[in-house]
Design an enzyme around this catalytic site. Structure first.
Site, PDB file in Angstrom:
ATOM      1  CE  LYS A 154     -12.350 -13.316  -5.460  1.00 52.76           C
ATOM      2  NZ  LYS A 154     -11.049 -13.719  -6.009  1.00 52.76           N
ATOM      3  NE  ARG A 234      -6.435 -12.974   6.263  1.00 58.59           N
ATOM      4  CZ  ARG A 234      -7.719 -12.816   5.950  1.00 58.59           C
ATOM      5  NH1 ARG A 234      -8.303 -11.639   6.100  1.00 58.59           N
ATOM      6  NH2 ARG A 234      -8.450 -13.840   5.521  1.00 58.59           N
ATOM      7  CD  GLU A 263      -7.223 -10.442  12.803  1.00 57.67           C
ATOM      8  OE1 GLU A 263      -7.023  -9.344  12.276  1.00 57.67           O
ATOM      9  OE2 GLU A 263      -8.081 -11.247  12.401  1.00 57.67           O
ATOM     10  CG  HIS A 295     -11.070 -10.036  10.575  1.00 60.34           C
ATOM     11  ND1 HIS A 295      -9.852 -10.636  10.479  1.00 60.34           N
ATOM     12  CD2 HIS A 295     -11.632 -10.173   9.340  1.00 60.34           C
ATOM     13  CE1 HIS A 295      -9.676 -11.115   9.264  1.00 60.34           C
ATOM     14  NE2 HIS A 295     -10.757 -10.841   8.553  1.00 60.34           N
TER      15      HIS A 295
HETATM   16  P1  NAI Z   1      -8.187 -11.555  -4.948  1.00 62.88           P
HETATM   17  O1  NAI Z   1      -7.330 -12.759  -5.072  1.00 62.88           O
HETATM   18  O2  NAI Z   1      -9.399 -11.435  -5.814  1.00 62.88           O
HETATM   19  O3  NAI Z   1      -7.303 -10.231  -5.183  1.00 62.88           O
HETATM   20  C1  NAI Z   1      -6.039 -10.056  -4.647  1.00 62.88           C
HETATM   21  C2  NAI Z   1      -5.276  -9.150  -5.605  1.00 62.88           C
HETATM   22  O4  NAI Z   1      -4.019  -8.837  -4.996  1.00 62.88           O
HETATM   23  C3  NAI Z   1      -5.000  -9.794  -6.957  1.00 62.88           C
HETATM   24  O5  NAI Z   1      -5.421  -8.944  -8.001  1.00 62.88           O
HETATM   25  C4  NAI Z   1      -3.483  -9.971  -6.962  1.00 62.88           C
HETATM   26  O6  NAI Z   1      -2.918  -9.839  -8.258  1.00 62.88           O
HETATM   27  C5  NAI Z   1      -3.063  -8.829  -6.038  1.00 62.88           C
HETATM   28  N1  NAI Z   1      -1.703  -8.979  -5.519  1.00 62.88           N
HETATM   29  C6  NAI Z   1      -1.024 -10.118  -5.236  1.00 62.88           C
HETATM   30  N2  NAI Z   1       0.226  -9.805  -4.824  1.00 62.88           N
HETATM   31  C7  NAI Z   1       0.323  -8.459  -4.849  1.00 62.88           C
HETATM   32  C8  NAI Z   1       1.373  -7.546  -4.555  1.00 62.88           C
HETATM   33  N3  NAI Z   1       2.570  -7.972  -4.146  1.00 62.88           N
HETATM   34  N4  NAI Z   1       1.130  -6.214  -4.699  1.00 62.88           N
HETATM   35  C9  NAI Z   1      -0.074  -5.783  -5.134  1.00 62.88           C
HETATM   36  N5  NAI Z   1      -1.108  -6.602  -5.427  1.00 62.88           N
HETATM   37  C10 NAI Z   1      -0.905  -7.913  -5.288  1.00 62.88           C
HETATM   38  O7  NAI Z   1      -8.595 -11.461  -3.406  1.00 62.88           O
HETATM   39  P2  NAI Z   1      -9.802 -10.651  -2.747  1.00 62.88           P
HETATM   40  O8  NAI Z   1     -11.010 -11.510  -2.686  1.00 62.88           O
HETATM   41  O9  NAI Z   1      -9.905  -9.325  -3.389  1.00 62.88           O
HETATM   42  O10 NAI Z   1      -9.285 -10.521  -1.232  1.00 62.88           O
HETATM   43  C11 NAI Z   1      -8.135  -9.764  -0.906  1.00 62.88           C
HETATM   44  C12 NAI Z   1      -7.784  -9.987   0.555  1.00 62.88           C
HETATM   45  O11 NAI Z   1      -8.796  -9.432   1.384  1.00 62.88           O
HETATM   46  C13 NAI Z   1      -7.738 -11.470   0.983  1.00 62.88           C
HETATM   47  O12 NAI Z   1      -6.478 -12.039   0.706  1.00 62.88           O
HETATM   48  C14 NAI Z   1      -7.990 -11.379   2.459  1.00 62.88           C
HETATM   49  O13 NAI Z   1      -6.735 -11.284   3.119  1.00 62.88           O
HETATM   50  C15 NAI Z   1      -8.741 -10.064   2.651  1.00 62.88           C
HETATM   51  N6  NAI Z   1     -10.105 -10.255   3.155  1.00 62.88           N
HETATM   52  C16 NAI Z   1     -10.490  -9.595   4.310  1.00 62.88           C
HETATM   53  C17 NAI Z   1     -11.760  -9.754   4.833  1.00 62.88           C
HETATM   54  C18 NAI Z   1     -12.226  -9.034   6.069  1.00 62.88           C
HETATM   55  O14 NAI Z   1     -13.311  -9.341   6.599  1.00 62.88           O
HETATM   56  N7  NAI Z   1     -11.497  -8.049   6.593  1.00 62.88           N
HETATM   57  C19 NAI Z   1     -12.715 -10.653   4.186  1.00 62.88           C
HETATM   58  C20 NAI Z   1     -12.250 -11.243   2.940  1.00 62.88           C
HETATM   59  C21 NAI Z   1     -10.978 -11.069   2.472  1.00 62.88           C
END
Ligand code: NAI
Length: 329
Positions: A154, A234, A263, A295
Protein backbone atom coordinates in the site's frame (compact mmCIF):
# COMPACT_ATOMS: atom_id res chain seq x y z
CA UNK A 1 -14.95 -3.72 29.01
CA UNK A 2 -11.89 -1.84 30.27
CA UNK A 3 -9.20 -0.64 27.90
CA UNK A 4 -5.64 0.34 28.85
CA UNK A 5 -4.13 2.61 26.22
CA UNK A 6 -0.32 2.64 26.45
CA UNK A 7 2.30 5.09 25.13
CA UNK A 8 -0.26 7.89 25.28
CA UNK A 9 0.87 11.29 24.00
CA UNK A 10 -1.34 14.39 24.33
CA UNK A 11 -2.41 14.09 20.67
CA UNK A 12 -3.41 10.41 21.15
CA UNK A 13 -5.63 11.32 24.09
CA UNK A 14 -7.12 14.25 22.15
CA UNK A 15 -8.03 12.06 19.15
CA UNK A 16 -9.32 9.12 21.22
CA UNK A 17 -11.46 11.38 23.42
CA UNK A 18 -12.85 13.15 20.33
CA UNK A 19 -13.83 9.98 18.44
CA UNK A 20 -14.80 7.85 21.45
CA UNK A 21 -17.87 10.02 22.07
CA UNK A 22 -19.78 7.77 19.66
CA UNK A 23 -18.42 4.42 20.93
CA UNK A 24 -18.34 5.38 24.63
CA UNK A 25 -15.60 2.87 25.48
CA UNK A 26 -14.01 2.85 28.95
CA UNK A 27 -10.43 3.94 28.23
CA UNK A 28 -7.64 4.59 30.73
CA UNK A 29 -4.65 6.44 29.28
CA UNK A 30 -1.14 5.48 30.37
CA UNK A 31 1.87 7.54 29.33
CA UNK A 32 4.14 4.53 29.91
CA UNK A 33 4.84 2.11 27.11
CA UNK A 34 3.83 -1.51 27.60
CA UNK A 35 6.69 -3.90 28.29
CA UNK A 36 7.62 -6.45 30.91
CA UNK A 37 8.52 -3.51 33.21
CA UNK A 38 5.03 -1.96 33.13
CA UNK A 39 2.94 -5.09 32.67
CA UNK A 40 1.43 -4.82 36.18
CA UNK A 41 -0.56 -1.81 34.97
CA UNK A 42 -2.69 -4.19 32.88
CA UNK A 43 -4.30 -5.79 35.95
CA UNK A 44 -8.10 -5.70 35.62
CA UNK A 45 -8.10 -4.57 31.97
CA UNK A 46 -9.69 -6.57 29.15
CA UNK A 47 -7.93 -4.84 26.27
CA UNK A 48 -4.49 -3.26 25.81
CA UNK A 49 -4.13 -0.70 23.06
CA UNK A 50 -0.52 -0.28 21.96
CA UNK A 51 1.68 1.53 19.43
CA UNK A 52 4.91 0.87 17.54
CA UNK A 53 7.39 0.89 20.42
CA UNK A 54 5.47 -1.10 23.03
CA UNK A 55 7.30 -4.41 23.45
CA UNK A 56 4.90 -7.31 23.82
CA UNK A 57 7.08 -10.39 23.95
CA UNK A 58 6.29 -13.87 25.27
CA UNK A 59 6.91 -13.01 28.95
CA UNK A 60 4.74 -9.91 28.67
CA UNK A 61 1.94 -11.86 26.96
CA UNK A 62 1.89 -14.54 29.67
CA UNK A 63 1.60 -11.77 32.30
CA UNK A 64 -1.15 -9.82 30.52
CA UNK A 65 -3.15 -13.02 30.10
CA UNK A 66 -2.82 -13.68 33.85
CA UNK A 67 -4.02 -10.11 34.43
CA UNK A 68 -7.18 -10.75 32.39
CA UNK A 69 -6.33 -9.20 29.02
CA UNK A 70 -8.10 -10.85 26.07
CA UNK A 71 -7.32 -8.49 23.20
CA UNK A 72 -4.25 -6.61 21.98
CA UNK A 73 -5.34 -3.70 19.78
CA UNK A 74 -2.44 -2.28 17.81
CA UNK A 75 -3.09 1.30 16.70
CA UNK A 76 -0.61 0.92 13.84
CA UNK A 77 -0.03 -1.26 10.77
CA UNK A 78 3.29 -2.97 11.63
CA UNK A 79 3.18 -5.77 14.22
CA UNK A 80 6.83 -6.81 14.57
CA UNK A 81 6.72 -5.72 18.26
CA UNK A 82 4.16 -8.39 19.25
CA UNK A 83 4.97 -12.10 19.60
CA UNK A 84 2.00 -13.40 17.60
CA UNK A 85 2.82 -17.08 18.23
CA UNK A 86 2.77 -16.47 21.96
CA UNK A 87 -0.51 -14.51 21.71
CA UNK A 88 -2.04 -17.45 19.85
CA UNK A 89 -0.76 -19.96 22.42
CA UNK A 90 -2.19 -17.81 25.21
CA UNK A 91 -5.58 -17.31 23.58
CA UNK A 92 -5.19 -13.55 23.16
CA UNK A 93 -6.53 -12.05 19.94
CA UNK A 94 -4.59 -9.34 18.12
CA UNK A 95 -6.07 -6.65 15.88
CA UNK A 96 -4.38 -3.80 14.04
CA UNK A 97 -5.06 -0.92 11.68
CA UNK A 98 -3.86 -2.44 8.40
CA UNK A 99 -4.22 0.68 6.26
CA UNK A 100 -4.98 4.16 7.44
CA UNK A 101 -3.28 6.56 5.10
CA UNK A 102 -0.51 5.06 2.98
CA UNK A 103 -0.14 8.48 1.33
CA UNK A 104 0.92 10.01 4.67
CA UNK A 105 3.99 7.75 4.83
CA UNK A 106 4.70 7.98 1.10
CA UNK A 107 4.56 11.78 1.21
CA UNK A 108 6.91 11.89 4.21
CA UNK A 109 9.39 9.73 2.30
CA UNK A 110 9.31 12.35 -0.45
CA UNK A 111 9.79 15.08 2.15
CA UNK A 112 12.99 13.34 3.31
CA UNK A 113 14.23 12.98 -0.28
CA UNK A 114 13.52 16.59 -1.22
CA UNK A 115 14.94 18.03 1.99
CA UNK A 116 18.15 15.99 1.79
CA UNK A 117 18.54 16.80 -1.89
CA UNK A 118 17.58 20.49 -2.05
CA UNK A 119 18.72 21.26 1.52
CA UNK A 120 15.76 23.47 2.35
CA UNK A 121 16.38 22.91 6.08
CA UNK A 122 19.85 24.43 5.70
CA UNK A 123 18.60 27.30 3.51
CA UNK A 124 15.93 28.09 6.12
CA UNK A 125 18.53 28.39 8.89
CA UNK A 126 21.01 30.31 6.75
CA UNK A 127 18.49 32.91 5.65
CA UNK A 128 17.22 33.47 9.17
CA UNK A 129 20.83 34.32 10.06
CA UNK A 130 21.16 36.72 7.14
CA UNK A 131 23.30 34.31 5.10
CA UNK A 132 21.99 34.35 1.52
CA UNK A 133 24.89 32.35 0.04
CA UNK A 134 24.20 29.24 -2.08
CA UNK A 135 27.56 27.59 -1.35
CA UNK A 136 27.18 23.81 -0.85
CA UNK A 137 23.40 23.93 -1.34
CA UNK A 138 23.52 22.33 -4.79
CA UNK A 139 21.10 19.45 -5.36
CA UNK A 140 20.18 17.19 -8.29
CA UNK A 141 17.10 16.79 -10.50
CA UNK A 142 14.84 13.91 -9.53
CA UNK A 143 13.61 13.85 -13.14
CA UNK A 144 14.94 10.70 -14.90
CA UNK A 145 16.74 9.43 -11.79
CA UNK A 146 16.29 5.75 -10.95
CA UNK A 147 14.47 5.12 -7.68
CA UNK A 148 14.49 1.59 -6.24
CA UNK A 149 11.51 0.72 -4.05
CA UNK A 150 11.89 -2.32 -1.78
CA UNK A 151 8.39 -3.49 -0.93
CA UNK A 152 5.54 -2.06 -2.98
CA UNK A 153 2.38 -2.76 -1.02
CA UNK A 154 0.00 0.00 0.00
CA UNK A 155 2.69 2.54 0.97
CA UNK A 156 5.17 1.55 -1.75
CA UNK A 157 2.46 1.91 -4.42
CA UNK A 158 1.46 5.37 -3.12
CA UNK A 159 5.15 6.31 -3.18
CA UNK A 160 5.56 5.08 -6.78
CA UNK A 161 2.53 7.16 -7.89
CA UNK A 162 4.23 10.30 -6.55
CA UNK A 163 7.59 9.42 -8.12
CA UNK A 164 5.87 8.85 -11.44
CA UNK A 165 4.77 12.49 -11.33
CA UNK A 166 8.40 13.54 -10.89
CA UNK A 167 9.39 11.64 -14.05
CA UNK A 168 11.61 9.17 -12.21
CA UNK A 169 12.49 5.72 -13.52
CA UNK A 170 11.03 3.39 -10.89
CA UNK A 171 12.22 -0.13 -10.16
CA UNK A 172 10.69 -2.36 -7.53
CA UNK A 173 11.68 -5.48 -5.62
CA UNK A 174 8.65 -7.26 -4.18
CA UNK A 175 7.56 -10.93 -4.40
CA UNK A 176 4.06 -9.72 -5.39
CA UNK A 177 3.65 -7.71 -8.59
CA UNK A 178 1.05 -4.94 -8.73
CA UNK A 179 -0.97 -4.48 -11.95
CA UNK A 180 -1.31 -0.78 -11.17
CA UNK A 181 2.47 -0.37 -11.02
CA UNK A 182 3.06 -2.36 -14.18
CA UNK A 183 0.56 -0.07 -15.97
CA UNK A 184 2.52 2.88 -14.60
CA UNK A 185 5.65 1.54 -16.33
CA UNK A 186 7.38 0.36 -13.16
CA UNK A 187 9.88 -2.48 -13.67
CA UNK A 188 10.24 -5.37 -11.23
CA UNK A 189 13.87 -6.28 -10.58
CA UNK A 190 15.92 -8.60 -8.43
CA UNK A 191 17.13 -7.05 -5.20
CA UNK A 192 20.75 -7.06 -6.33
CA UNK A 193 19.88 -5.30 -9.63
CA UNK A 194 17.86 -2.76 -7.69
CA UNK A 195 20.86 -2.09 -5.44
CA UNK A 196 23.14 -1.69 -8.47
CA UNK A 197 20.89 0.58 -10.56
CA UNK A 198 19.24 2.96 -8.10
CA UNK A 199 20.24 6.54 -7.35
CA UNK A 200 17.72 6.51 -4.50
CA UNK A 201 16.59 3.43 -2.53
CA UNK A 202 13.45 3.61 -0.40
CA UNK A 203 12.34 0.87 2.00
CA UNK A 204 8.64 0.04 2.25
CA UNK A 205 8.67 -3.68 3.12
CA UNK A 206 7.70 -5.04 6.54
CA UNK A 207 10.29 -6.05 9.12
CA UNK A 208 10.35 -9.85 9.00
CA UNK A 209 13.28 -12.27 9.42
CA UNK A 210 14.04 -12.15 5.64
CA UNK A 211 14.19 -8.34 5.58
CA UNK A 212 16.09 -7.70 8.82
CA UNK A 213 19.29 -5.73 7.97
CA UNK A 214 18.47 -5.88 4.26
CA UNK A 215 20.70 -2.80 4.07
CA UNK A 216 24.06 -4.10 5.21
CA UNK A 217 27.75 -3.99 4.29
CA UNK A 218 27.24 -6.41 1.39
CA UNK A 219 24.21 -4.68 -0.14
CA UNK A 220 25.80 -1.24 0.33
CA UNK A 221 28.81 -2.58 -1.58
CA UNK A 222 26.55 -3.19 -4.62
CA UNK A 223 25.10 0.34 -4.61
CA UNK A 224 26.04 3.34 -6.73
CA UNK A 225 28.52 5.77 -5.18
CA UNK A 226 26.60 8.61 -3.55
CA UNK A 227 23.35 6.63 -3.27
CA UNK A 228 20.50 8.07 -1.19
CA UNK A 229 18.86 5.63 1.25
CA UNK A 230 15.43 6.37 2.71
CA UNK A 231 13.81 4.30 5.46
CA UNK A 232 10.30 5.09 6.68
CA UNK A 233 9.42 1.45 7.35
CA UNK A 234 11.16 -0.12 10.36
CA UNK A 235 14.57 0.63 11.86
CA UNK A 236 15.95 -2.90 11.82
CA UNK A 237 15.76 -3.06 8.02
CA UNK A 238 19.07 -1.20 8.24
CA UNK A 239 22.27 -2.38 9.90
CA UNK A 240 23.13 0.96 11.49
CA UNK A 241 26.85 0.23 12.00
CA UNK A 242 27.24 -0.71 8.32
CA UNK A 243 25.40 2.42 7.18
CA UNK A 244 27.62 4.59 9.39
CA UNK A 245 30.63 2.98 7.73
CA UNK A 246 29.11 3.65 4.29
CA UNK A 247 28.52 7.31 5.20
CA UNK A 248 32.04 7.66 6.60
CA UNK A 249 33.69 6.29 3.46
CA UNK A 250 31.29 8.40 1.31
CA UNK A 251 29.76 5.41 -0.49
CA UNK A 252 26.38 6.57 0.84
CA UNK A 253 25.67 10.15 -0.23
CA UNK A 254 22.50 10.73 1.78
CA UNK A 255 20.52 8.97 4.48
CA UNK A 256 16.96 9.86 5.47
CA UNK A 257 15.37 7.84 8.25
CA UNK A 258 12.07 8.09 10.10
CA UNK A 259 12.75 4.85 11.98
CA UNK A 260 15.78 3.57 13.86
CA UNK A 261 16.62 0.16 15.28
CA UNK A 262 16.96 1.42 18.89
CA UNK A 263 14.25 4.05 18.57
CA UNK A 264 12.21 2.89 21.57
CA UNK A 265 14.77 4.49 23.91
CA UNK A 266 14.63 7.84 22.10
CA UNK A 267 11.68 8.53 19.86
CA UNK A 268 8.59 10.29 21.15
CA UNK A 269 10.56 11.56 24.17
CA UNK A 270 11.91 15.06 24.85
CA UNK A 271 15.53 14.30 25.73
CA UNK A 272 16.80 17.81 25.07
CA UNK A 273 18.05 18.16 28.68
CA UNK A 274 19.42 14.60 28.91
CA UNK A 275 22.78 13.08 28.08
CA UNK A 276 21.96 10.78 25.19
CA UNK A 277 23.65 7.42 25.69
CA UNK A 278 23.14 6.05 22.17
CA UNK A 279 26.44 6.38 20.30
CA UNK A 280 24.94 5.41 16.93
CA UNK A 281 22.36 8.20 16.93
CA UNK A 282 25.01 10.69 18.07
CA UNK A 283 27.26 9.62 15.21
CA UNK A 284 24.40 9.74 12.68
CA UNK A 285 23.53 13.25 13.89
CA UNK A 286 27.08 14.36 13.18
CA UNK A 287 26.78 13.80 9.39
CA UNK A 288 25.66 16.80 7.31
CA UNK A 289 23.96 14.48 4.81
CA UNK A 290 21.77 12.59 7.29
CA UNK A 291 18.20 13.60 8.12
CA UNK A 292 16.37 11.91 10.99
CA UNK A 293 12.73 12.29 11.92
CA UNK A 294 11.28 10.51 14.96
CA UNK A 295 8.75 8.08 13.45
CA UNK A 296 6.41 10.82 12.29
CA UNK A 297 5.72 9.65 8.73
CA UNK A 298 2.21 8.55 9.77
CA UNK A 299 1.50 11.81 11.60
CA UNK A 300 -1.14 13.62 9.57
CA UNK A 301 -4.63 14.69 10.64
CA UNK A 302 -6.16 12.26 8.16
CA UNK A 303 -4.06 9.33 9.38
CA UNK A 304 -4.70 10.09 13.06
CA UNK A 305 -8.44 10.18 12.44
CA UNK A 306 -8.32 6.83 10.60
CA UNK A 307 -6.06 5.20 13.20
CA UNK A 308 -8.34 6.32 16.02
CA UNK A 309 -11.67 5.43 14.46
CA UNK A 310 -10.51 2.03 13.15
CA UNK A 311 -8.94 1.14 16.52
CA UNK A 312 -12.16 2.09 18.33
CA UNK A 313 -14.20 0.06 15.82
CA UNK A 314 -11.88 -2.94 16.25
CA UNK A 315 -12.32 -2.84 20.05
CA UNK A 316 -16.09 -2.21 19.85
CA UNK A 317 -16.48 -5.21 17.50
CA UNK A 318 -14.56 -7.38 19.99
CA UNK A 319 -16.76 -6.15 22.84
CA UNK A 320 -19.92 -7.02 20.88
CA UNK A 321 -18.54 -10.43 19.84
CA UNK A 322 -18.66 -9.45 16.16
CA UNK A 323 -16.28 -10.62 13.42
CA UNK A 324 -12.89 -8.95 13.75
CA UNK A 325 -12.05 -7.82 10.22
CA UNK A 326 -8.61 -6.52 11.16
CA UNK A 327 -7.56 -9.57 13.14
CA UNK A 328 -3.96 -10.80 12.87
CA UNK A 329 -4.64 -13.96 14.88
P1 NAI B 1 1.82 -3.83 2.88
O1 NAI B 1 1.63 -5.14 3.55
O2 NAI B 1 0.68 -3.24 2.11
O3 NAI B 1 3.08 -3.91 1.87
C1 NAI B 1 4.27 -4.54 2.20
C2 NAI B 1 4.87 -5.05 0.89
O4 NAI B 1 6.17 -5.57 1.19
C3 NAI B 1 4.05 -6.17 0.25
O5 NAI B 1 3.78 -5.86 -1.10
C4 NAI B 1 4.95 -7.39 0.38
O6 NAI B 1 4.81 -8.30 -0.70
C5 NAI B 1 6.33 -6.72 0.38
N1 NAI B 1 7.39 -7.59 0.90
C6 NAI B 1 7.30 -8.56 1.85
N2 NAI B 1 8.51 -9.15 1.99
C7 NAI B 1 9.35 -8.55 1.12
C8 NAI B 1 10.72 -8.74 0.79
N3 NAI B 1 11.46 -9.67 1.39
N4 NAI B 1 11.27 -7.94 -0.16
C9 NAI B 1 10.52 -7.01 -0.79
N5 NAI B 1 9.22 -6.78 -0.52
C10 NAI B 1 8.65 -7.54 0.42
O7 NAI B 1 2.32 -2.82 4.01
P2 NAI B 1 2.29 -1.22 4.00
O8 NAI B 1 1.01 -0.74 4.57
O9 NAI B 1 2.70 -0.74 2.66
O10 NAI B 1 3.41 -0.90 5.10
C11 NAI B 1 4.77 -1.23 4.89
C12 NAI B 1 5.55 -0.98 6.17
O11 NAI B 1 5.58 0.41 6.45
C13 NAI B 1 4.91 -1.59 7.44
O12 NAI B 1 5.29 -2.94 7.60
C14 NAI B 1 5.48 -0.72 8.52
O13 NAI B 1 6.68 -1.33 8.99
C15 NAI B 1 5.84 0.59 7.83
N6 NAI B 1 5.05 1.73 8.33
C16 NAI B 1 5.71 2.85 8.80
C17 NAI B 1 5.01 3.93 9.29
C18 NAI B 1 5.70 5.18 9.79
O14 NAI B 1 5.04 6.06 10.39
N7 NAI B 1 7.00 5.36 9.59
C19 NAI B 1 3.55 3.91 9.34
C20 NAI B 1 2.94 2.73 8.75
C21 NAI B 1 3.68 1.67 8.30
Amino acid sequence: MKIALFSTKPYDQEYFERYNVQQGLDITFFEASLSIHTVNLTEGFDVVCIFVNDKVDDTCIIKIRQNGVKLIALRCAGFNNVDLDSAKRNGIQVVRVPAYSPEAIAEHSLALILTLNRKTHKAYNRIREGNFSLNKLIGFNLYKKTVGVIGAGKIGIAFCRILHGFGCKIIVSDPHESDELIKLGVKYETLSNLFKQSHIISLHCPLIPETKHIINKESIGLMKDGVMIINTSRGALINTADVIEGLTNKKIGFLGIDVYEQEENLFYKDLSESIIQDDFILKLNSFPNVLITAHQAYFTKEAMKEITTITLENIAAFEKGETLHNKLI
